[in-house]
Design a protein around this motif. Structure first.
Motif, PDB file in Angstrom:
ATOM      1  N   VAL A   4       0.720  -1.281   0.024  1.00  0.00           N
ATOM      2  CA  VAL A   4       0.094  -0.040  -0.079  1.00  0.00           C
ATOM      3  C   VAL A   4       0.947   1.160  -0.105  1.00  0.00           C
ATOM      4  O   VAL A   4       1.728   1.238   0.867  1.00  0.00           O
ATOM      5  CB  VAL A   4      -0.914  -0.010   1.254  1.00  0.00           C
ATOM      6  CG1 VAL A   4      -1.512   1.507   1.401  1.00  0.00           C
ATOM      7  CG2 VAL A   4      -1.967  -1.186   1.263  1.00  0.00           C
ATOM      8  N   VAL A   5       0.811   1.976  -0.756  1.00  0.00           N
ATOM      9  CA  VAL A   5       1.437   3.321  -0.967  1.00  0.00           C
ATOM     10  C   VAL A   5       0.398   4.432  -0.705  1.00  0.00           C
ATOM     11  O   VAL A   5      -0.438   4.895  -1.335  1.00  0.00           O
ATOM     12  CB  VAL A   5       1.892   3.625  -2.258  1.00  0.00           C
ATOM     13  CG1 VAL A   5       2.490   5.017  -2.349  1.00  0.00           C
ATOM     14  CG2 VAL A   5       3.090   2.521  -2.799  1.00  0.00           C
ATOM     15  N   ALA A   6       0.670   5.157   0.437  1.00  0.00           N
ATOM     16  CA  ALA A   6      -0.049   6.131   1.112  1.00  0.00           C
ATOM     17  C   ALA A   6       0.365   7.350   0.924  1.00  0.00           C
ATOM     18  O   ALA A   6       1.627   7.692   1.349  1.00  0.00           O
ATOM     19  CB  ALA A   6      -0.295   5.763   2.446  1.00  0.00           C
ATOM     20  N   HIS A   7      -0.254   8.475   0.493  1.00  0.00           N
ATOM     21  CA  HIS A   7       0.123   9.832  -0.053  1.00  0.00           C
ATOM     22  C   HIS A   7      -0.961  10.818   0.013  1.00  0.00           C
ATOM     23  O   HIS A   7      -1.893  10.639  -0.908  1.00  0.00           O
ATOM     24  CB  HIS A   7       0.971   9.960  -1.269  1.00  0.00           C
ATOM     25  CG  HIS A   7       1.631  10.997  -1.621  1.00  0.00           C
ATOM     26  ND1 HIS A   7       2.497  11.980  -0.693  1.00  0.00           N
ATOM     27  CD2 HIS A   7       1.372  11.790  -2.670  1.00  0.00           C
ATOM     28  CE1 HIS A   7       2.636  12.954  -1.304  1.00  0.00           C
ATOM     29  NE2 HIS A   7       2.353  12.996  -2.574  1.00  0.00           N
ATOM     30  N   ASN A   8      -0.835  11.953   0.606  1.00  0.00           N
ATOM     31  CA  ASN A   8      -1.759  13.075   0.404  1.00  0.00           C
ATOM     32  C   ASN A   8      -1.078  13.918  -0.654  1.00  0.00           C
ATOM     33  O   ASN A   8      -0.026  14.436  -0.347  1.00  0.00           O
ATOM     34  CB  ASN A   8      -1.862  13.862   1.776  1.00  0.00           C
ATOM     35  CG  ASN A   8      -3.035  14.777   1.865  1.00  0.00           C
ATOM     36  OD1 ASN A   8      -4.065  14.898   2.695  1.00  0.00           O
ATOM     37  ND2 ASN A   8      -3.119  15.873   0.725  1.00  0.00           N
ATOM     38  N   ARG A   9      -1.746  13.937  -1.811  1.00  0.00           N
ATOM     39  CA  ARG A   9      -1.185  14.757  -2.771  1.00  0.00           C
ATOM     40  C   ARG A   9      -1.302  16.185  -2.346  1.00  0.00           C
ATOM     41  O   ARG A   9      -2.146  16.820  -2.000  1.00  0.00           O
ATOM     42  CB  ARG A   9      -1.543  14.652  -4.207  1.00  0.00           C
ATOM     43  CG  ARG A   9      -1.443  13.128  -4.586  1.00  0.00           C
ATOM     44  CD  ARG A   9      -2.266  12.703  -5.920  1.00  0.00           C
ATOM     45  NE  ARG A   9      -1.478  13.789  -7.194  1.00  0.00           N
ATOM     46  CZ  ARG A   9      -0.223  13.324  -7.764  1.00  0.00           C
ATOM     47  NH1 ARG A   9       0.196  12.009  -7.625  1.00  0.00           N
ATOM     48  NH2 ARG A   9       0.131  14.017  -8.536  1.00  0.00           N
ATOM     49  N   TYR A  10      -0.088  17.067  -2.800  1.00  0.00           N
ATOM     50  CA  TYR A  10      -0.162  18.492  -2.864  1.00  0.00           C
ATOM     51  C   TYR A  10      -1.095  19.088  -3.804  1.00  0.00           C
ATOM     52  O   TYR A  10      -1.323  18.267  -5.064  1.00  0.00           O
ATOM     53  CB  TYR A  10       1.479  19.178  -2.719  1.00  0.00           C
ATOM     54  CG  TYR A  10       2.020  18.531  -1.514  1.00  0.00           C
ATOM     55  CD1 TYR A  10       1.968  19.415  -0.506  1.00  0.00           C
ATOM     56  CD2 TYR A  10       2.876  17.395  -1.696  1.00  0.00           C
ATOM     57  CE1 TYR A  10       2.944  18.995   0.642  1.00  0.00           C
ATOM     58  CE2 TYR A  10       3.671  16.984  -0.681  1.00  0.00           C
ATOM     59  CZ  TYR A  10       3.681  17.881   0.478  1.00  0.00           C
ATOM     60  OH  TYR A  10       4.578  17.442   1.610  1.00  0.00           O
ATOM     61  N   ARG A  11      -1.355  20.251  -3.701  1.00  0.00           N
ATOM     62  CA  ARG A  11      -2.467  20.879  -4.649  1.00  0.00           C
ATOM     63  C   ARG A  11      -1.650  21.092  -6.113  1.00  0.00           C
ATOM     64  O   ARG A  11      -0.666  21.303  -6.029  1.00  0.00           O
ATOM     65  CB  ARG A  11      -2.882  22.326  -4.354  1.00  0.00           C
ATOM     66  CG  ARG A  11      -3.730  22.297  -3.063  1.00  0.00           C
ATOM     67  CD  ARG A  11      -4.133  23.743  -2.499  1.00  0.00           C
ATOM     68  NE  ARG A  11      -2.986  24.453  -2.035  1.00  0.00           N
ATOM     69  CZ  ARG A  11      -2.296  25.397  -2.486  1.00  0.00           C
ATOM     70  NH1 ARG A  11      -3.190  25.859  -3.958  1.00  0.00           N
ATOM     71  NH2 ARG A  11      -1.457  26.254  -2.104  1.00  0.00           N
ATOM     72  N   GLU A  12      -2.377  20.722  -7.077  1.00  0.00           N
ATOM     73  CA  GLU A  12      -1.864  20.536  -8.503  1.00  0.00           C
ATOM     74  C   GLU A  12      -1.399  22.105  -8.691  1.00  0.00           C
ATOM     75  O   GLU A  12      -0.418  22.413  -9.588  1.00  0.00           O
ATOM     76  CB  GLU A  12      -2.814  19.970  -9.237  1.00  0.00           C
ATOM     77  CG  GLU A  12      -2.959  18.626  -9.323  1.00  0.00           C
ATOM     78  CD  GLU A  12      -1.827  17.543  -9.406  1.00  0.00           C
ATOM     79  OE1 GLU A  12      -0.919  18.236 -10.164  1.00  0.00           O
ATOM     80  OE2 GLU A  12      -1.515  16.766  -8.560  1.00  0.00           O
ATOM     81  N   ALA A  13      -1.911  23.136  -8.244  1.00  0.00           N
ATOM     82  CA  ALA A  13      -1.611  24.640  -8.692  1.00  0.00           C
ATOM     83  C   ALA A  13      -0.308  24.905  -8.087  1.00  0.00           C
ATOM     84  O   ALA A  13       0.226  25.860  -8.245  1.00  0.00           O
ATOM     85  CB  ALA A  13      -2.450  25.469  -8.012  1.00  0.00           C
TER      86      ALA A  13
END
Length: 418
Positions: A4-13
């Protein structure tokens, strides 16, 4: 193996090297035959959340109940071997470490910043390095100075989160330190050596390096901590045209600085924000890549891209930069032995390096001061050809995807229960 790869992506902007690295690592693991189960949230989801979900946002860095429920279902259904955590904020929370352990799943975390201690994650405030929160049970200075999102309330929440989860972090089964500097940070935090492994990121192999171009490339966010002001001040200490061209790529709050420099000097060119093809072209047009960070920069991906293309790097001696260019070990003092390079001295002899300049395997590092950077610029220009092949070799031996992926699989195997 099932991960399982867990990640909160930063805003694309807000362009994020961390998002790119996570995507790349998932692709590399998949290519290696690993079954990857992405557990991904994105900060871009926040504006479209229901009012009820938004009401829970203030506690989500500490607990994030919805994320724990979703993760529990995933772990129960798929019974993975390892959970690999990257960024947990704000929608995943470090609590996922506890959730994974409750299901008997070991946790590996890649440490991309200093947020075990620092609310902003970068040890940088008001134009200078700041470590005021080190050693404190609660990061009160972060609240006073609004270090997280320029908000006292959000800074208080993050400082509280770091205090609450001190024990959570210390329960992680294995930490991946991207450089030796991050390993030192983790030791200082109280993590024992046996739970720290140094494994850098990688970038795809661009293939055989093109012949060296001329001049220098600076490619980064145009923000104070990335050192654009330092570089431009150092550049102005040389007459126009004596160092070739300085190309600057990126965007940010300091964009007016580089636009003014480009208007003032014919040897400064502003390229703007580049796509992948533009990055490749800019690297190939240059002889040396500059990483002028004013903070303890963890792992500037641009350095690995430079090495992959056979371009040596001139950087500040902060954070992971010395590790990346192979200058983090014991060095001889300037003017002796390996600290001498062939320079543009009449007759082609050896010249001692200016004070503060250290040569590594694949580049040079200097103190984060305009005078030191100015002194190093002609040294780097003269020595670029000699370090081009070693730069590419360092990439192949340390940062190539095949090498890095094998290292990652070994880390997973080291925590997997028989």
């Amino acid at each position: 193996m099932r991960i399982v790869v867990a990640h909160n992506r930063y805003r694309e902007a807000q362009p994020s090297g961390e998002n790119t690295i996570v995507d790349s690592e998932i692709a590399q693991l998949t290519d290696a035959g690993v079954e990857v189960l992405p557990f991904i949230r994105s900060s871009d989801e926040i504006p479209s959340m229901s009012k009820a979900a938004k009401a829970l946002l203030p506690i989500s860095p500490i607990w994030a109940p919805r994320a724990q429920e979703d993760l529990s279902r995933l772990l129960t259904t798929h019974r993975p071997d390892v959970l690999h955590l990257h960024n947990p904020y704000p929608l995943i929370s470090p609590w996922v470490v506890r959730t994974a352990h409750r299901h008997g799943v070991p946790v590996v975390q890649t440490v991309h910043n200093y947020r075990q201690v620092c609310s902003s994650g970068i040890y940088f405030r008001d134009g200078m390095i700041c470590q005021d929160c080190k050693g404190r049970a609660l990061g009160v200075p972060a609240v006073v100075h609004r270090c997280y999102r320029n908000s006292r309330a959000q800074s208080a929440l993050m400082a509280t989160t770091l205090a609450v989860h001190r024990g959570t972090w210390r329960s992680v089964d294995r930490f991946i330190a991207l450089t030796s500097a991050i390993a030192d940070h983790l030791r200082d935090y109280g993590i024992p050596d046996e739970r720290i492994v140094v494994k850098p990121n990688s970038v795809p192999d661009p293939g055989r390096p093109a012949p060296l171009g001329d001049g220098f490339l600076y490619m980064a966010r145009l923000t104070p901590e990335k050192g654009l002001g330092l570089l431009l001040e150092a550049w102005r200490r040389h007459p126009v045209g004596t160092l070739g061209t300085l190309r600057v790529a990126g965007d940010g709050e300091l964009r007016p600085l580089v636009e003014a420099a480009a208007a003032e000097r014919a040897d400064v060119v502003y390229l703007g924000q580049l796509d992948r093809a533009g990055v490749r072209a800019a690297v190939e047009a240059s002889a040396v890549v500059i990483a002028a960070s004013m903070w303890h920069d963890v792992l500037p991906t641009v350095i690995i891209e430079a090495l992959a293309s056979g371009r040596p790097v001139l950087g500040t001696a902060l954070g992971g930069i010395p590790f990346l260019v192979g200058a983090d070990g014991p060095r001889e003092p300037a003017g002796t032995g390996s600290a001498e390079i062939a320079s543009a001295v009449p007759g082609g002899g050896l010249a001692p390096l200016p004070a503060g300049v250290v040569t590594g395997t694949a580049g040079w590092v200097v103190p984060p001061e305009p005078a030191a950077m100015a002194a190093a610029l002609p040294v780097a220009r003269a020595g670029a050809a000699a370090l081009s092949q070693p730069a590419r070799l360092r990439y192949e031996q340390t940062f190539h995807p095949d090498v890095v992926t094998k290292r990652l699989l070994d880390i997973y195997a080291s925590v997997t229960r028989p």
